[in-house]
Motif scaffolding. Structure first.
Motif, PDB file in Angstrom:
ATOM      1  N   ILE A 193      -9.490  11.520  -6.305  1.00 44.86           N
ATOM      2  CA  ILE A 193      -8.785  11.231  -5.157  1.00 44.86           C
ATOM      3  C   ILE A 193      -7.242  11.385  -5.362  1.00 44.86           C
ATOM      4  N   TYR A 194      -6.851  12.087  -6.594  1.00 45.41           N
ATOM      5  CA  TYR A 194      -5.430  12.046  -6.908  1.00 45.41           C
ATOM      6  C   TYR A 194      -4.812  12.936  -5.911  1.00 45.41           C
ATOM      7  N   ASP A 195      -5.189  13.879  -5.204  1.00 42.93           N
ATOM      8  CA  ASP A 195      -4.379  14.714  -4.414  1.00 42.93           C
ATOM      9  C   ASP A 195      -4.231  14.004  -3.146  1.00 42.93           C
ATOM     10  N   ALA A 196      -5.194  13.014  -2.846  1.00 46.62           N
ATOM     11  CA  ALA A 196      -5.324  12.345  -1.578  1.00 46.62           C
ATOM     12  C   ALA A 196      -4.155  10.888  -1.682  1.00 46.62           C
ATOM     13  N   VAL A 197      -4.341  10.542  -2.635  1.00 43.73           N
ATOM     14  CA  VAL A 197      -3.386   9.276  -2.846  1.00 43.73           C
ATOM     15  C   VAL A 197      -1.997   9.736  -2.956  1.00 43.73           C
ATOM     16  N   CYS A 198      -1.692  10.978  -3.542  1.00 37.96           N
ATOM     17  CA  CYS A 198      -0.350  11.522  -3.662  1.00 37.96           C
ATOM     18  C   CYS A 198       0.172  11.821  -2.257  1.00 37.96           C
ATOM     19  N   THR A 199      -0.701  12.134  -1.440  1.00 39.09           N
ATOM     20  CA  THR A 199      -0.401  12.821  -0.033  1.00 39.09           C
ATOM     21  C   THR A 199      -0.034  11.225   0.875  1.00 39.09           C
ATOM     22  N   GLU A 200      -1.075  10.416   0.559  1.00 37.61           N
ATOM     23  CA  GLU A 200      -0.831   9.131   1.558  1.00 37.61           C
ATOM     24  C   GLU A 200       0.375   8.452   1.164  1.00 37.61           C
ATOM     25  N   LEU A 201       0.467   8.365  -0.213  1.00 38.38           N
ATOM     26  CA  LEU A 201       1.699   7.796  -0.445  1.00 38.38           C
ATOM     27  C   LEU A 201       3.068   8.108  -0.054  1.00 38.38           C
ATOM     28  N   THR A 202       3.150   9.511  -0.151  1.00 44.16           N
ATOM     29  CA  THR A 202       4.199  10.363   0.274  1.00 44.16           C
ATOM     30  C   THR A 202       4.464   9.944   1.648  1.00 44.16           C
ATOM     31  N   THR A 203       3.227   9.795   2.587  1.00 47.41           N
ATOM     32  CA  THR A 203       3.643   9.682   3.884  1.00 47.41           C
ATOM     33  C   THR A 203       4.332   8.244   4.246  1.00 47.41           C
ATOM     34  N   VAL A 204       3.635   7.380   3.335  1.00 47.50           N
ATOM     35  CA  VAL A 204       4.173   6.118   3.620  1.00 47.50           C
ATOM     36  C   VAL A 204       5.641   5.942   3.013  1.00 47.50           C
ATOM     37  N   ALA A 205       5.958   6.583   1.805  1.00 49.42           N
ATOM     38  CA  ALA A 205       7.467   6.645   1.366  1.00 49.42           C
ATOM     39  C   ALA A 205       8.463   7.031   2.140  1.00 49.42           C
ATOM     40  N   LYS A 206       8.093   8.232   2.788  1.00 50.18           N
ATOM     41  CA  LYS A 206       9.140   8.888   3.700  1.00 50.18           C
ATOM     42  C   LYS A 206       9.272   8.057   4.783  1.00 50.18           C
ATOM     43  N   ALA A 258      -2.301   2.840   0.448  1.00 52.47           N
ATOM     44  CA  ALA A 258      -1.147   3.354   0.199  1.00 52.47           C
ATOM     45  C   ALA A 258       0.094   2.299   0.382  1.00 52.47           C
ATOM     46  N   GLN A 259       0.141   1.762   1.323  1.00 53.95           N
ATOM     47  CA  GLN A 259       1.351   0.643   1.552  1.00 53.95           C
ATOM     48  C   GLN A 259       1.289  -0.294   0.741  1.00 53.95           C
ATOM     49  N   ASP A 260       0.243  -0.741   0.181  1.00 58.23           N
ATOM     50  CA  ASP A 260       0.550  -1.989  -0.956  1.00 58.23           C
ATOM     51  C   ASP A 260       0.871  -1.254  -2.296  1.00 58.23           C
ATOM     52  N   LEU A 261       0.448   0.118  -2.466  1.00 58.37           N
ATOM     53  CA  LEU A 261       0.832   0.723  -3.581  1.00 58.37           C
ATOM     54  C   LEU A 261       2.282   0.954  -3.619  1.00 58.37           C
ATOM     55  N   PHE A 262       2.788   1.226  -2.325  1.00 60.12           N
ATOM     56  CA  PHE A 262       4.081   1.566  -2.096  1.00 60.12           C
ATOM     57  C   PHE A 262       5.018   0.269  -2.696  1.00 60.12           C
ATOM     58  N   TRP A 263       4.500  -0.624  -1.921  1.00 55.33           N
ATOM     59  CA  TRP A 263       5.440  -1.880  -2.172  1.00 55.33           C
ATOM     60  C   TRP A 263       5.295  -2.471  -3.730  1.00 55.33           C
ATOM     61  N   GLY A 264       4.215  -2.459  -4.341  1.00 56.84           N
ATOM     62  CA  GLY A 264       3.890  -2.687  -5.726  1.00 56.84           C
ATOM     63  C   GLY A 264       4.838  -2.332  -6.530  1.00 56.84           C
ATOM     64  N   ALA A 265       5.450  -0.851  -6.088  1.00 60.81           N
ATOM     65  CA  ALA A 265       6.127   0.159  -7.108  1.00 60.81           C
ATOM     66  C   ALA A 265       7.604   0.011  -6.544  1.00 60.81           C
ATOM     67  N   PHE A 266       7.830  -0.046  -5.219  1.00 66.25           N
ATOM     68  CA  PHE A 266       9.368   0.101  -4.592  1.00 66.25           C
ATOM     69  C   PHE A 266       9.945  -1.241  -4.167  1.00 66.25           C
ATOM     70  N   PRO A 304      -7.751   6.035  -0.117  1.00 63.98           N
ATOM     71  CA  PRO A 304      -6.240   6.345  -0.310  1.00 63.98           C
ATOM     72  C   PRO A 304      -5.382   5.965   0.796  1.00 63.98           C
ATOM     73  N   LYS A 305      -5.760   5.871   1.963  1.00 64.12           N
ATOM     74  CA  LYS A 305      -4.993   5.676   3.277  1.00 64.12           C
ATOM     75  C   LYS A 305      -4.785   4.028   3.423  1.00 64.12           C
ATOM     76  N   ALA A 306      -6.010   3.300   2.952  1.00 68.03           N
ATOM     77  CA  ALA A 306      -5.836   1.961   3.103  1.00 68.03           C
ATOM     78  C   ALA A 306      -5.078   1.177   2.005  1.00 68.03           C
TER      79      ALA A 306
END
Ligand code: TXE
Length: 469
Positions: free
Chosen positions: A289-302, A262-270, A258-260
């Protein structure tokens, strides 16, 4: 050498009616956009008709050389173009935004200039000889949206010109200055009449779609407008390329880190603050891995700063217009009302000027919630939990649109197998929305038809002609 002011002066100099364009980040005036009337549009079409035969007669090599020079012109004025785009559209200069968009304009021009399109020998068996050529269509109408106004205009203009057509562009009424400025720069290197912009309202622009002198419409925008264009172009049997709305799904398989990702998921969406046709708009994550993806994505987005586009620090901007702001706000409200869990954002800050909606992530949301089923086209991502791949694929395919999609996995074979089951024009693996001028792009289902980019994109701007004998 053009400056920001001189370029803006050139595109706003108009003695007729105008419309005031406001900066969506501040509400300040950017400039006065001309409101061209029907007579202006008719003249642009007539000029295009008059100029097109000589342009077609120049041949591929000479037209390609002109397009390469036009790409150089865009690069010469890149910073001025990026500033006009940033102020009118709202997108920041930095990040995958205004400077990136102007750079893409030059890149797509170069690609359209250099991709080879040879006649195809279909049959040559001693008895029959049949060759397939692509001839110019004539005059092409290009109708575009406000989210990537320059880049999408180039996606339509560059292959059309390369194939020997003249082009009349109708930009979105929300972002006419960006397209007028881009055309001014391109026209430094193009013969007169070959490329013109009609900065008009929807009603005047609609004339392009039933005009007998227009052979093809390139359209990017909403599915509703696409349907209207199909109808109004029917009497003249126009060729159409339609790139319509999407609601792209991303499916995250349980084997990812999830950590690896997260950044690409973020830019894919935002990317472009979510105002992108092929952005990730519904994220399906395996329960393991739902909770881990949510946590990592939130960290990147913030960590991603949102604000005025001219501030070099920002990478996210406002919504371009109030109507889109209201769509995003009401969809997030619907999610909150349903009891979904807001991980980040979700509460619009009404104290600042501009159409800023905070970066919003929503978890534990029902797949039938409007934030999932409707295209939000803004900075709010629903994250849906799934148990089996079959369930995720069924949900991804559950809507009547299919522009892009993505699969995220450390096992490429597994990802490709899932990708093949998704009903979308493009399925990316471990990335989302990465368009490339060499690779065809188009929609499935009600996301439209016809391909853009690459050799297929050139073919779409020509009339196929078989020489048999
Ligand atoms: O698009 P429209 P708008 C979606 C997005 C957004 C919604 C509305 O969800 O909220 O569309 O945006 C011209 N004949 N997308 O209002 O209405 C219009 O003037 C001829 C997705 O901007 O589709 C404008 O120039 N022209 C999309 C252009 O079409 C017509 C990008 C787009 O307008 C016309 C933008 C007609 N009958 C918005 N009706 C994507 N796929 O990227 C409209 N126009």
């Amino acid at each position: 050498m053009k400056t920001y002011e001189s370029l803006l002066d050139e595109v706003t100099a108009f003695s007729g009616q105008t419309r005031t364009i406001l900066d969506p980040a501040t509400g300040a005036i950017v400039g006065e956009a001309p409101i061209h009337d029907l007579e202006y549009l008719e003249q642009a079409v007539a000029d295009a008709q008059a100029a097109q035969p000589a342009w077609a007669a120049m041949g591929h090599d000479a037209r390609s050389a002109a397009l390469l020079k036009a790409a150089d012109a865009v690069e010469r004025s890149a910073e001025e173009l990026a500033r006009i785009l940033s102020r009118e559209q709202g997108k920041p200069l930095n990040g995958p935004n205004a400077r990136f968009e102007v750079g893409a304009c030059a890149a797509w021009l170069r690609a359209a200039a250099t991709i080879r399109l040879e006649p195809e020998m279909i049959v040559d068996d001693g008895e029959t000889r049949a060759e397939l050529h692509y001839r110019p269509i004539g005059v092409v109408g290009a109708i575009g949206p406000w989210n990537w106004p320059m880049m999408i205009a180039i996606w339509q203009i560059a292959p059309a010109l390369r194939m020997g057509n003249a082009v009349v562009v109708k930009p979105s009424g929300n972002t006419p200055l960006s397209v007028l400025a881009l055309a001014k720069v391109l026209n430094e290197e193009l013969p007169e009449g070959i490329l013109s912009v009609v900065s008009c309202g929807r009603e005047v622009g609609a004339r392009l779609t039933d005009h007998p002198a227009i052979g093809k419409i390139m359209f990017t925008g909403s599915t509703a407008a696409g349907r209207a264009i199909i109808k109004s172009s029917a009497d003249t049997v126009k060729r159409l390329t339609l790139e319509l709305g999407g609601n792209d799904a991303g499916i995250v398989l349980p084997d990812v880190d999830p950590k690896a990702i997260a950044q690409d998921l973020f830019w894919g969406a935002f990317i472009n603050t979510g105002q992108t046709c092929a952005a990730l708009k519904r994220l399906y994550v395996h329960e393991d891995i739902y909770d881990a993806v949510c946590t990592e994505l939130t960290t990147v987005a913030k960590a991603m700063p949102m604000g005025n586009g001219l501030d070099e620090n920002n990478v996210l901007g406002p919504l371009q217009n109030k109507a889109q702001y209201d769509v995003v706000a009401s969809l997030v409200q619907a999610a909150k009302d349903s009891g979904a869990r807001v991980l980040l954002g979700g509460n619009p800050d009404t104290t600042r000027p501009g159409y800023f909606y905070p970066t919003t992530l929503v978890a534990d949301i029902d797949n039938n919630n409007p934030l999932v089923t409707d295209e939000q086209f803004g900075p709010a991502l629903p994250i849906i939990r799934y148990r089996t791949i079959d369930e995720a694929v069924e949900k991804a395919n559950g809507l009547d649109v299919g522009l892009g999609a993505s699969v995220w996995s450390s096992n490429l074979d597994a990802a490709r197998e899932v990708a093949g089951r998704i009903q979308a024009g493009t399925v990316w693996i471990n990335k989302h929305g990465a368009v490339d001028p060499r690779i065809p792009f188009g929609g499935a289902k009600q996301s439209g038809y016809g391909l853009e980019f690459g050799v297929e994109g050139l073919k779409a701007l020509g009339v196929p002609q078989v020489i048999n004998g």
